[in-house]
Design a protein around this motif. Structure first.
Motif, PDB file in Angstrom:
ATOM      1  N   ALA A  23       0.716  -1.158  -0.097  1.00 59.74           N
ATOM      2  CA  ALA A  23      -0.085   0.070   0.059  1.00 59.74           C
ATOM      3  C   ALA A  23       1.036   1.315  -0.028  1.00 59.74           C
ATOM      4  O   ALA A  23       0.648   2.137  -0.620  1.00 59.74           O
ATOM      5  CB  ALA A  23      -0.967   0.078   1.127  1.00 59.74           C
ATOM      6  N   MET A  24       1.869   1.357   0.551  1.00 57.08           N
ATOM      7  CA  MET A  24       2.851   2.413   0.951  1.00 57.08           C
ATOM      8  C   MET A  24       3.663   2.698  -0.327  1.00 57.08           C
ATOM      9  O   MET A  24       4.219   3.795  -0.688  1.00 57.08           O
ATOM     10  CB  MET A  24       3.852   2.175   2.105  1.00 57.08           C
ATOM     11  N   GLU A  25       3.915   1.700  -1.339  1.00 58.66           N
ATOM     12  CA  GLU A  25       4.671   1.935  -2.447  1.00 58.66           C
ATOM     13  C   GLU A  25       3.715   2.453  -3.719  1.00 58.66           C
ATOM     14  O   GLU A  25       4.283   2.795  -4.759  1.00 58.66           O
ATOM     15  CB  GLU A  25       5.178   0.497  -2.936  1.00 58.66           C
ATOM     16  N   SER A  26       2.304   2.623  -3.058  1.00 59.41           N
ATOM     17  CA  SER A  26       1.727   3.316  -4.406  1.00 59.41           C
ATOM     18  C   SER A  26       1.890   4.746  -4.736  1.00 59.41           C
ATOM     19  O   SER A  26       2.209   5.224  -3.635  1.00 59.41           O
ATOM     20  CB  SER A  26       0.018   2.874  -3.821  1.00 59.41           C
ATOM     21  N   PRO A  27       1.893   5.295  -5.838  1.00 57.81           N
ATOM     22  CA  PRO A  27       2.075   6.621  -6.041  1.00 57.81           C
ATOM     23  C   PRO A  27       0.915   7.281  -5.947  1.00 57.81           C
ATOM     24  O   PRO A  27       1.046   8.581  -5.868  1.00 57.81           O
ATOM     25  CB  PRO A  27       2.420   6.690  -7.436  1.00 57.81           C
ATOM     26  N   HIS A  28       0.025   6.796  -5.478  1.00 54.86           N
ATOM     27  CA  HIS A  28      -1.613   7.426  -5.283  1.00 54.86           C
ATOM     28  C   HIS A  28      -1.879   7.865  -3.773  1.00 54.86           C
ATOM     29  O   HIS A  28      -2.764   8.636  -3.559  1.00 54.86           O
ATOM     30  CB  HIS A  28      -2.698   6.433  -5.832  1.00 54.86           C
ATOM     31  N   VAL A  29      -0.857   7.418  -3.128  1.00 56.70           N
ATOM     32  CA  VAL A  29      -1.066   7.738  -1.503  1.00 56.70           C
ATOM     33  C   VAL A  29       0.287   8.130  -0.795  1.00 56.70           C
ATOM     34  O   VAL A  29       1.174   7.814  -1.534  1.00 56.70           O
ATOM     35  CB  VAL A  29      -1.771   6.472  -0.722  1.00 56.70           C
ATOM     36  N   THR A  30       0.131   8.710   0.251  1.00 54.29           N
ATOM     37  CA  THR A  30       1.417   8.948   1.160  1.00 54.29           C
ATOM     38  C   THR A  30       1.228   7.977   2.324  1.00 54.29           C
ATOM     39  O   THR A  30       0.493   7.440   2.710  1.00 54.29           O
ATOM     40  CB  THR A  30       1.382  10.367   1.710  1.00 54.29           C
ATOM     41  N   ALA A  69      -8.928  -7.080  -3.729  1.00 53.30           N
ATOM     42  CA  ALA A  69      -7.970  -5.801  -4.063  1.00 53.30           C
ATOM     43  C   ALA A  69      -6.647  -6.155  -4.206  1.00 53.30           C
ATOM     44  O   ALA A  69      -5.890  -5.585  -4.911  1.00 53.30           O
ATOM     45  CB  ALA A  69      -8.471  -4.960  -2.696  1.00 53.30           C
ATOM     46  N   ALA A  70      -6.080  -7.429  -3.354  1.00 58.09           N
ATOM     47  CA  ALA A  70      -4.627  -7.902  -3.309  1.00 58.09           C
ATOM     48  C   ALA A  70      -4.460  -8.234  -4.776  1.00 58.09           C
ATOM     49  O   ALA A  70      -3.324  -7.948  -5.155  1.00 58.09           O
ATOM     50  CB  ALA A  70      -4.542  -8.764  -2.294  1.00 58.09           C
ATOM     51  N   PHE A  71      -5.122  -9.043  -5.301  1.00 63.47           N
ATOM     52  CA  PHE A  71      -4.908  -9.698  -6.796  1.00 63.47           C
ATOM     53  C   PHE A  71      -4.833  -8.264  -7.732  1.00 63.47           C
ATOM     54  O   PHE A  71      -4.226  -8.464  -8.566  1.00 63.47           O
ATOM     55  CB  PHE A  71      -6.059 -10.641  -7.082  1.00 63.47           C
ATOM     56  N   LEU A  72      -5.931  -7.317  -7.557  1.00 64.26           N
ATOM     57  CA  LEU A  72      -5.645  -6.322  -8.443  1.00 64.26           C
ATOM     58  C   LEU A  72      -4.317  -5.262  -8.265  1.00 64.26           C
ATOM     59  O   LEU A  72      -3.937  -4.746  -9.258  1.00 64.26           O
ATOM     60  CB  LEU A  72      -7.027  -5.387  -8.228  1.00 64.26           C
ATOM     61  N   THR A  73      -3.689  -5.578  -7.205  1.00 64.46           N
ATOM     62  CA  THR A  73      -2.366  -4.993  -6.909  1.00 64.46           C
ATOM     63  C   THR A  73      -1.483  -5.869  -7.914  1.00 64.46           C
ATOM     64  O   THR A  73      -0.641  -5.437  -8.415  1.00 64.46           O
ATOM     65  CB  THR A  73      -2.302  -4.745  -5.488  1.00 64.46           C
ATOM     66  N   ASP A  74      -1.403  -7.288  -7.442  1.00 64.85           N
ATOM     67  CA  ASP A  74      -0.474  -8.101  -7.706  1.00 64.85           C
ATOM     68  C   ASP A  74      -0.770  -9.359  -7.476  1.00 64.85           C
ATOM     69  O   ASP A  74      -1.207  -9.784  -6.409  1.00 64.85           O
ATOM     70  CB  ASP A  74       0.915  -7.718  -7.024  1.00 64.85           C
ATOM     71  N   VAL A  75      -0.684 -10.238  -8.428  1.00 65.96           N
ATOM     72  CA  VAL A  75      -0.990 -11.661  -8.252  1.00 65.96           C
ATOM     73  C   VAL A  75      -0.403 -12.366  -7.077  1.00 65.96           C
ATOM     74  O   VAL A  75      -1.142 -13.195  -6.215  1.00 65.96           O
ATOM     75  CB  VAL A  75      -0.571 -12.656  -9.520  1.00 65.96           C
ATOM     76  N   ARG A  76       1.141 -12.215  -6.788  1.00 64.21           N
ATOM     77  CA  ARG A  76       1.669 -12.744  -5.765  1.00 64.21           C
ATOM     78  C   ARG A  76       1.067 -12.241  -4.326  1.00 64.21           C
ATOM     79  O   ARG A  76       0.879 -12.981  -3.326  1.00 64.21           O
ATOM     80  CB  ARG A  76       3.179 -12.338  -5.742  1.00 64.21           C
ATOM     81  N   LEU A  77       0.621 -10.953  -4.262  1.00 63.12           N
ATOM     82  CA  LEU A  77       0.208 -10.332  -3.159  1.00 63.12           C
ATOM     83  C   LEU A  77      -1.295 -11.051  -2.804  1.00 63.12           C
ATOM     84  O   LEU A  77      -1.700 -11.544  -1.793  1.00 63.12           O
ATOM     85  CB  LEU A  77      -0.083  -8.800  -3.212  1.00 63.12           C
ATOM     86  N   GLY A 113     -11.127  -0.238 -12.085  1.00 64.01           N
ATOM     87  CA  GLY A 113     -10.519   1.004 -12.738  1.00 64.01           C
ATOM     88  C   GLY A 113     -10.207   2.074 -11.719  1.00 64.01           C
ATOM     89  O   GLY A 113     -10.141   3.201 -12.191  1.00 64.01           O
ATOM     90  N   LEU A 114     -10.213   1.658 -10.348  1.00 67.28           N
ATOM     91  CA  LEU A 114      -9.993   2.804  -9.236  1.00 67.28           C
ATOM     92  C   LEU A 114      -8.414   2.465  -8.636  1.00 67.28           C
ATOM     93  O   LEU A 114      -8.669   2.017  -7.612  1.00 67.28           O
ATOM     94  CB  LEU A 114     -11.335   2.704  -8.537  1.00 67.28           C
ATOM     95  N   GLU A 115      -7.571   2.710  -9.305  1.00 68.70           N
ATOM     96  CA  GLU A 115      -6.216   2.107  -8.932  1.00 68.70           C
ATOM     97  C   GLU A 115      -6.118   3.240  -7.521  1.00 68.70           C
ATOM     98  O   GLU A 115      -5.311   2.587  -6.682  1.00 68.70           O
ATOM     99  CB  GLU A 115      -5.216   2.511  -9.871  1.00 68.70           C
ATOM    100  N   VAL A 121      -7.955   3.732  -5.408  1.00 71.25           N
ATOM    101  CA  VAL A 121      -8.646   3.370  -4.032  1.00 71.25           C
ATOM    102  C   VAL A 121      -7.930   1.996  -3.513  1.00 71.25           C
ATOM    103  O   VAL A 121      -8.120   2.042  -2.353  1.00 71.25           O
ATOM    104  CB  VAL A 121     -10.140   3.121  -4.563  1.00 71.25           C
ATOM    105  N   VAL A 122      -7.333   1.241  -4.350  1.00 70.03           N
ATOM    106  CA  VAL A 122      -6.781  -0.050  -3.998  1.00 70.03           C
ATOM    107  C   VAL A 122      -5.990   0.133  -2.674  1.00 70.03           C
ATOM    108  O   VAL A 122      -5.888  -0.653  -1.804  1.00 70.03           O
ATOM    109  CB  VAL A 122      -6.180  -0.693  -4.975  1.00 70.03           C
ATOM    110  N   PRO A 123      -5.174   1.230  -2.762  1.00 71.71           N
ATOM    111  CA  PRO A 123      -4.044   1.007  -1.539  1.00 71.71           C
ATOM    112  C   PRO A 123      -4.764   1.116  -0.154  1.00 71.71           C
ATOM    113  O   PRO A 123      -4.493   0.674   0.936  1.00 71.71           O
ATOM    114  CB  PRO A 123      -3.051   2.268  -1.770  1.00 71.71           C
ATOM    115  N   PHE A 124      -5.923   1.880  -0.333  1.00 73.20           N
ATOM    116  CA  PHE A 124      -6.712   2.136   0.845  1.00 73.20           C
ATOM    117  C   PHE A 124      -7.263   0.830   1.360  1.00 73.20           C
ATOM    118  O   PHE A 124      -7.515   0.539   2.611  1.00 73.20           O
ATOM    119  CB  PHE A 124      -7.748   3.348   0.902  1.00 73.20           C
ATOM    120  N   VAL A 125      -7.862  -0.192   0.474  1.00 73.14           N
ATOM    121  CA  VAL A 125      -8.428  -1.256   0.689  1.00 73.14           C
ATOM    122  C   VAL A 125      -7.259  -2.153   1.480  1.00 73.14           C
ATOM    123  O   VAL A 125      -7.643  -2.769   2.322  1.00 73.14           O
ATOM    124  CB  VAL A 125      -8.894  -1.951  -0.399  1.00 73.14           C
ATOM    125  N   LEU A 126      -6.250  -2.075   0.701  1.00 75.01           N
ATOM    126  CA  LEU A 126      -5.059  -2.842   1.336  1.00 75.01           C
ATOM    127  C   LEU A 126      -4.735  -2.450   2.879  1.00 75.01           C
ATOM    128  O   LEU A 126      -4.458  -3.207   3.679  1.00 75.01           O
ATOM    129  CB  LEU A 126      -3.840  -2.822   0.503  1.00 75.01           C
TER     130      LEU A 126
END
Length: 262
Positions: free
Chosen positions: A60-67, A138-146, A203-205, A207-212
């Motif tokens: 979640a912290m690696e996402s460029p969409h959030v701090t 939400a985890a799969f939408l970020t990365d299959v491994r996650l 389609g809401l990249e 939002v995903v870090p917050f879900v994680l």
């Protein structure tokens, strides 16, 4: 295999198959179940904490969409939300089990308290599994491994939880067949939650870090507020060492999965 197929497969593993595993566990002699359940809980604590701190939060912290501060705030809000939700369930539990409620005359609103507790467990489990499905997707939408690691953590805590749910349903007067049926029925909401998340979050990249982060809060809360207090009831030195070893094993499994799947 496409992304939706991955999500459906591991939602099935995290939901229905964990119920079946818990059902198989009930086939063990009662003495064996009592002895093994604390070990399953210890392992689940490690898997949940490992998934939260080694996978979900870093991702979640690696996402460029959030701090980093926003992720921390989301975790804090998530912890408070799960605290309130659990309070609501406990209040309803208390009401269902109260002598006043049990003594109320009339068929329209009289419900045996134990049977009501069983119904509450099924409803609560269905909601919990629905949220699990959203977290897995939400985890799969970020990365299959996650997604795979998150699903493993979900399954790790679902099995001992489902064993506990079975015990409550049986104690509430349900037969083993009905207890299994209702648990499988409630687990189907994992797939429903996953499907909903796949089509609404794809389609809401941003939002995903917050879900994680909320997923991490869920795992941390379950491990620290619900499971660890049970482990503290067995404070003997040998039991404590076993608990520590199994918590470490759960963390190690998540770390090993991360290394293998990276």
């Amino acid at each position: 295999m496409n992304l939706l197929a991955w999500i459906m497969l591991f939602s099935l593993i995290g939901g229905v198959l964990s119920v079946l595993a818990a059902g198989a566990f009930l086939l063990f002699p009662e003495r064996s179940r009592i002895r093994l359940l604390p070990h399953l809980v210890s392992f689940a604590v490690g898997a949940l904490l490992g998934a939260a701190f080694l996978e979900l939060l870093p991702e979640a912290m690696e996402s460029p969409h959030v701090t980093t501060q926003q992720v921390g705030a989301a975790v804090l809000i998530g912890l408070l939300i799960f605290f309130v939700l659990e309070k609501i369930v406990l209040w309803r539990h208390s009401h269902a089990d109260s002598p006043e409620c049990a003594a109320t005359p009339g068929h329209a609103h009289h419900h045996p308290p134990l049977r009501a507790a069983g119904i509450l467990i099924v409803i609560g489990d269905a909601i919990h599994n629905f949220v699990d499905g959203i977290l897995i997707a939400a985890a799969f939408l970020t990365d299959v491994r996650l997604g795979i690691i998150t699903s493993l953590a979900v399954a790790a805590h679902e099995i001992p939880q489902e064993v506990g749910d079975f015990a409550i349903l049986l104690h509430s007067g349900y037969s083993r067949a009905k207890a299994l049926f209702y648990n499988i029925l409630s687990s189907v909401t994992t797939i429903i939650g996953a499907l909903l998340a796949y089509y609404s979050l794809a389609g809401l990249e941003q939002v995903v870090p917050f879900v994680l982060a909320i997923a991490a809060a869920s795992f941390i809360y379950i491990a620290v507020a619900d499971l660890l207090p049970d482990l503290h009831q067995r404070a003997q030195r040998r039991a404590s060492l076993q608990q520590f070893a199994l918590i470490g094993l759960g963390i190690a499994l998540i770390y090993a999965a991360e290394v293998v799947l990276h």
